[in-house]
Write a protein that holds these residues in place. Sequence first.
Motif, mmCIF file in Angstrom:
data_model
loop_
_atom_site.group_PDB
_atom_site.id
_atom_site.type_symbol
_atom_site.label_atom_id
_atom_site.label_comp_id
_atom_site.label_asym_id
_atom_site.label_seq_id
_atom_site.Cartn_x
_atom_site.Cartn_y
_atom_site.Cartn_z
ATOM 1 N N HIS A 242 -5.748 7.937 1.724
ATOM 2 C CA HIS A 242 -6.182 8.414 0.405
ATOM 3 C C HIS A 242 -5.670 9.820 0.095
ATOM 4 C CE1 HIS A 242 -8.601 5.025 -0.751
ATOM 5 N NE2 HIS A 242 -9.308 5.072 0.352
ATOM 6 N N LEU A 243 -5.214 10.535 1.121
ATOM 7 C CA LEU A 243 -4.745 11.902 0.898
ATOM 8 C C LEU A 243 -3.242 11.982 0.653
ATOM 9 C CD1 LEU A 243 -6.824 13.910 3.548
ATOM 10 C CD2 LEU A 243 -7.076 13.973 1.067
ATOM 11 N N VAL A 244 -2.481 11.081 1.264
ATOM 12 C CA VAL A 244 -1.025 11.127 1.108
ATOM 13 C C VAL A 244 -0.625 10.535 -0.246
ATOM 14 C CG1 VAL A 244 -0.649 10.981 3.585
ATOM 15 C CG2 VAL A 244 -0.682 8.884 2.214
ATOM 16 N N PRO A 245 0.583 10.844 -0.714
ATOM 17 C CA PRO A 245 1.056 10.262 -1.977
ATOM 18 C C PRO A 245 1.123 8.734 -1.889
ATOM 19 C CG PRO A 245 2.446 12.095 -1.307
ATOM 20 C CD PRO A 245 1.541 11.812 -0.146
ATOM 21 N N GLU A 246 0.860 8.080 -3.011
ATOM 22 C CA GLU A 246 0.920 6.619 -3.037
ATOM 23 C C GLU A 246 2.349 6.138 -2.795
ATOM 24 O OE1 GLU A 246 -0.731 5.012 -6.563
ATOM 25 O OE2 GLU A 246 -2.714 5.897 -6.270
#
Length: 229
Positions: A93-97
């Motif tokens: 949920h923290l890293v870019p999609e």
Amino acid sequence: MSLDIAIRLTEVLLSIAVIQQSLEHLFGLRDERVLYCIRLLLALLLLAGVQSQWVSLALFVSVLYMLRRFQGPYNGGSDLLSMLLITSLAVVHLVPEGRWQEYVFGYLGLQVVFSYFKSGWSKVIHRDWRTGQALVDVFEFSVYPASEATRGWAFRPRLLLAMAWAVILFELLFPLVLLSREALVVGLAAAMSFHIANFVLFGFNRFVWVWAAAYPSLIWLQARLDVLG
């Protein structure tokens, strides 16, 4: 299975596992009750899909506190896997999609595969497992709440020898699930049957839900490898 669906399934199944773990501690020591009440609330929010990004991050913080509070994983393998799942979700949920989320979820799937293989390797290198004596000891001397009928299996060494090798071969060959969808179906069915059997025989209730929560990442990874192949 799409990545978004796999992530959501992981959240739902992990929530159930954390709820189960938390309910076991509601009548423990005061600081434990507070911690597990917070985890219970967070798990319910994650189950409902409310602010999953921040809820998973809060669960990760609770994991760090638990490691300090209990000087390591509280309940062995099930807690280790819970921590891996929570950490992976928080990072997803923290890293870019997109590609970065695929890397994280792919890593989780590979860890699931490796955990089974590692367990099988740790057994096959020990003589007691190769001879079936390890299972004889488990059934005869186990401190877990096994019935008298179950403990009677300790006096059936040939059966336990076959069971020991069935477990060893299943775990060592588990990485083959990545080869095809059919192999994956067979492997996951065998794995879940194994965990349910441990629950029925010895009361290992934590393993069922937490391992089920790990399977969406493996299902997604195998499908992704098929596409790349």
